[in-house]
Structure formats: structure tokens, C-alpha cells
Design a protein around this motif. Structure first.
Motif, PDB file in Angstrom:
ATOM      1  N   ASP A  52     -50.148  -4.618  19.317  1.00 26.51           N
ATOM      2  CA  ASP A  52     -50.941  -5.574  19.582  1.00 26.51           C
ATOM      3  C   ASP A  52     -51.299  -6.308  18.324  1.00 26.51           C
ATOM      4  O   ASP A  52     -51.520  -5.606  17.311  1.00 26.51           O
ATOM      5  N   GLY A  53     -51.624  -7.511  18.421  1.00 26.89           N
ATOM      6  CA  GLY A  53     -51.929  -8.249  17.147  1.00 26.89           C
ATOM      7  C   GLY A  53     -51.805  -9.710  17.438  1.00 26.89           C
ATOM      8  O   GLY A  53     -51.396 -10.276  18.468  1.00 26.89           O
ATOM      9  N   SER A  54     -51.953 -10.466  16.224  1.00 23.25           N
ATOM     10  CA  SER A  54     -51.901 -11.963  16.124  1.00 23.25           C
ATOM     11  C   SER A  54     -50.400 -12.441  15.706  1.00 23.25           C
ATOM     12  O   SER A  54     -50.262 -11.873  14.690  1.00 23.25           O
ATOM     13  N   GLY A  55     -49.881 -13.137  16.673  1.00 27.78           N
ATOM     14  CA  GLY A  55     -48.821 -13.681  15.857  1.00 27.78           C
ATOM     15  C   GLY A  55     -47.949 -12.971  15.344  1.00 27.78           C
ATOM     16  O   GLY A  55     -47.142 -12.083  16.043  1.00 27.78           O
ATOM     17  N   LEU A  56     -47.489 -13.061  14.211  1.00 28.95           N
ATOM     18  CA  LEU A  56     -46.093 -12.112  13.553  1.00 28.95           C
ATOM     19  C   LEU A  56     -46.649 -10.795  13.469  1.00 28.95           C
ATOM     20  O   LEU A  56     -45.874  -9.721  12.993  1.00 28.95           O
ATOM     21  N   ALA A  57     -47.955 -10.512  13.693  1.00 30.55           N
ATOM     22  CA  ALA A  57     -48.529  -9.073  13.444  1.00 30.55           C
ATOM     23  C   ALA A  57     -48.192  -8.308  14.829  1.00 30.55           C
ATOM     24  O   ALA A  57     -48.373  -6.935  14.623  1.00 30.55           O
TER      25      ALA A  57
END
Length: 349
Positions: free
Chosen positions: A203-208
Motif C-alpha cells: 500500500d502507498g501513494s502512486g508509484l510507491a
């Protein structure tokens, strides 16, 4: 008395001393029937059970209740009117590898083509007009796979499977082998909403964030996208800004109804958002339809778990290759039963 076709599920009973959590029965009375298809693999238009399909891999429903089918091996887009009459909307060699399908508000449908073989028509997103005209929206002219963002044919996809459209007519693509969720603006600009291409559960934001071979997806009115992350056996949520969270399931396969990470999916493929505000998931590894609330509670809606084609009550119905799923405004679920069934099934609440 308990109906024979009721499923066991938790509910809360309010008593004078407080709320007590019990295992009770929710009254999930309904039926599974066949809208179209005879079970034989082939190509034939006509009324309901006289029509033939060959691997109906994607389904979509428009505002008028017409059902559209990505008929993969027939290289055709089929249309089923509410009375079950099947016709061919589009037929072309351009439809080799036909996979996902979504109905747009202008009467057209958006489709994807995806195949491991190298053909110029692969790894693309297309639009089919109400009259059957096919035009490319995005993807390499020669069908080359990749992950490049860009406008129109400058963009690259790597086995795009299911596709969804939001209220602003933005298109979302589950780029399966690319392990990304892509977004296409109405002007054809392709970007990566989330996913770094590494097959993993992060889980994370965008490309993360990471996905593992996402297959199905659906967008809600707020621009949130819900993803059937097939390789991770879980359901993920992607915000309009690209923040990814895991709604239900883990990367452990199984069959368990429950809340959040306690739930287990076998191999979630198709996903849809119904008029009751719940997600419904086609889980072909166990041949069942699962319901997922937006807070992550998972229950079983239909299917006995036996791979076969049996119509009837929700508990005794059997599917044989349930992959694609779509919902209409009345809460009916349309299922592409694409294995030996070669039928379009309808779950009536």
C-alpha cells in the motif's frame, strides 16, 4: 423459519442490555438464471438460449439495461437487449485478444485487447460506437507492450484487461502484466494512477504502491477505483490522487467470509459496484460471487463452489468459469461464465 436459500452471516441484535453480536441469517433470497447462451461454444445471434458465445470474457451494462459482452474467441462485441435477444455490435480482426468492456454514457463501449502473442491489435484500448465503428483510443500502433505514459499511440500497455469509466468519462485500465492502474483522460492522455510495475502487495501513494497482476476494476461517482488484485487475492482501493489501500483479503488464497484482512479470496477477477452501494466480486477459483461492503466486510452471495452450470436459488447455483461481472440500476448482476458454460448468467436479488 430459515429459507432454504439463505446464507449465514453476522448481524447485530439490539437487546435491552446492549448490542450483542450473533451469528444469524441474512435473508439473501434470490435466484441465478441464464440470460443468454446455450452452453455450447460457437457463434450465433438470436434469442436467449439459442445464442452462442465462445469465451465471454467481459460484460458491461448501459443505462437502458442492455448488456454488452466481450466475446473473446469470436472476436466480436455482442449486445443483449433486456429481453435476452443477442446481436453482434462489432466484428473485426482488430478484436483479437478481446478482454475488458465498459459502457460509456454516449452509447459507445470501451474495450481492451490483450494477448501474449504479438499482433498489431494487441495492448490497446478501443472505442466501439453505437453503430459498430471501431477506433483506437490509446496503445502502440504495432501492439508493442510497455509502460510508457503519453497521448494516444505514444502510450504503452502490458496486457490491459478490465476497463472502467467514471462520471467524468475518464477511463481506468487494469494493466495486468504491467502491474499498474492506468488512467486515460477524454483527450486520450494516458497516465499511471498507481503501481510501480513490481508484482507485490504494498500500500502507498502512486508509484510507491504495488499490485500483483490486477485484473478487474470499477470506479465510483467520487473517482475512487476498486481493484480486484488477482495475484494478491485481495481487493484494493485507489483514491483519485492515487493512494492505495487494501480493503479486504490478503496475499493468502482461500475462502473465508469476514472483515478486512480476515477475509480470504481465491482468485478475484471481475468486480462491480451495485446500486446498493456494495462491491460484488467474481471469484472463479471457488466459483462464487462475493459481496464486499465499502468498509471491507466480505460475504458470499451466490454459488455452491461446484464448477458446473446450474440455475436456481443463490445457495445451490453453480458457475463454471465465473470471471466478468457487471451490475444494472436495479441491482441485478450479470456474469460472464466463460469456461465450459459459455453463458451470460444473471443474479436476481
Amino acid at each position: 423459519s430459515i429459507p432454504a436459500n439463505a446464507y449465514s452471516a453476522p448481524f447485530t441484535l439490539q437487546q435491552p442490555g446492549g448490542a450483542v453480536q450473533l451469528i444469524g441469517f441474512v435473508n439473501l433470497q434470490g435466484t441465478v438464471g441464464t440470460l443468454a447462451g446455450s452452453g455450447a461454444s460457437g457463434y450465433r445471434d438470436g434469442p436467449g438460449n439459442l445464442a452462442l458465445f465462445a469465451a465471454p470474457k467481459g460484460v458491461a451494462v448501459d443505462a437502458d439495461g442492455n448488456v454488452y459482452v466481450a466475446d473473446r474467441w469470436n472476436l466480436r462485441v455482442r449486445k443483449i437487449t433486456p429481453d435476452g435477444t443477442v446481436s453482434t455490435l462489432a466484428s473485426s480482426s482488430l478484436l483479437r485478444g478481446l478482454s475488458g468492456i465498459a459502457a460509456d454514457s454516449d452509447g459507445s463501449v470501451v474495450i481492451t485487447t490483450s494477448d501474449n502473442s504479438t499482433f498489431p491489435e494487441n495492448n490497446k484500448v478501443w472505442r466501439v460506437s453505437p453503430t459498430g465503428q471501431i477506433t483506437a483510443i490509446a496503445g502502440d500502433t504495432g501492439g508493442a507492450a510497455g509502460s510508457a505514459d503519453g497521448v494516444g499511440n505514444a502510450a504503452r500497455f502490458n496486457e490491459p484487461y478490465e476497463v472502467a469509466i467514471d462520471s467524468q468519462r475518464n477511463i481506468y485500465v487494469a494493466d495486468m502484466t504491467g502491474c499498474r492502474i492506468r488512467k486515460i483522460l477524454p483527450d486520450g492522455t494516458v497516465s499511471t494512477l498507481a503501481g510501480n510495475g513490481v508484482p507485490d502487495l504494498v500500500d502507498g501513494s502512486g508509484l510507491a504502491a504495488s499490485f500483483r497482476y490486477p485484473y478487474g476494476l470499477v470506479a465510483d461517482a467520487s473517482g475512487d477505483v476498486y481493484v480486484a488484485d488477482r495475484g494478491n487475492s485481495c481487493i484494493r482501493k485507489v483514491s483519485p490522487g492515487g493512494a492505495v489501500t487494501t480493503l479486504a483479503g490478503t496475499n493468502v488464497q482461500g475462502y473465508v467470509d469476514g472483515d478486512g484482512s480476515n477475509a480470504r479470496f481465491s482468485s478475484p477477477y471481475g468486480i462491480t459496484l451495485a446500486s446498493d452501494g456494495n462491491l460484488y466480486v467474481a471469484d472463479p477459483g471457488i466459483e462464487r460471487i462475493r459481496r464486499v461492503t465499502l468498509n471491507g466486510t466480505v460475504t458470499t452471495v451466490a454459488g455452491s463452489g461446484i464448477s458446473n452450470t446450474v440455475d436456481g436459488s443463490l445457495a445451490i447455483a453453480e458457475f463454471a468459469g465465473v470471471r466478468a461481472i457487471a451490475a444494472d440500476s436495479r441491482g441485478h448482476l450479470y456474469v460472464g461464465d466463460w469456461g465450459e458454460a459459455n453463458r451470460i448468467r444473471v443474479v436476481t436479488p
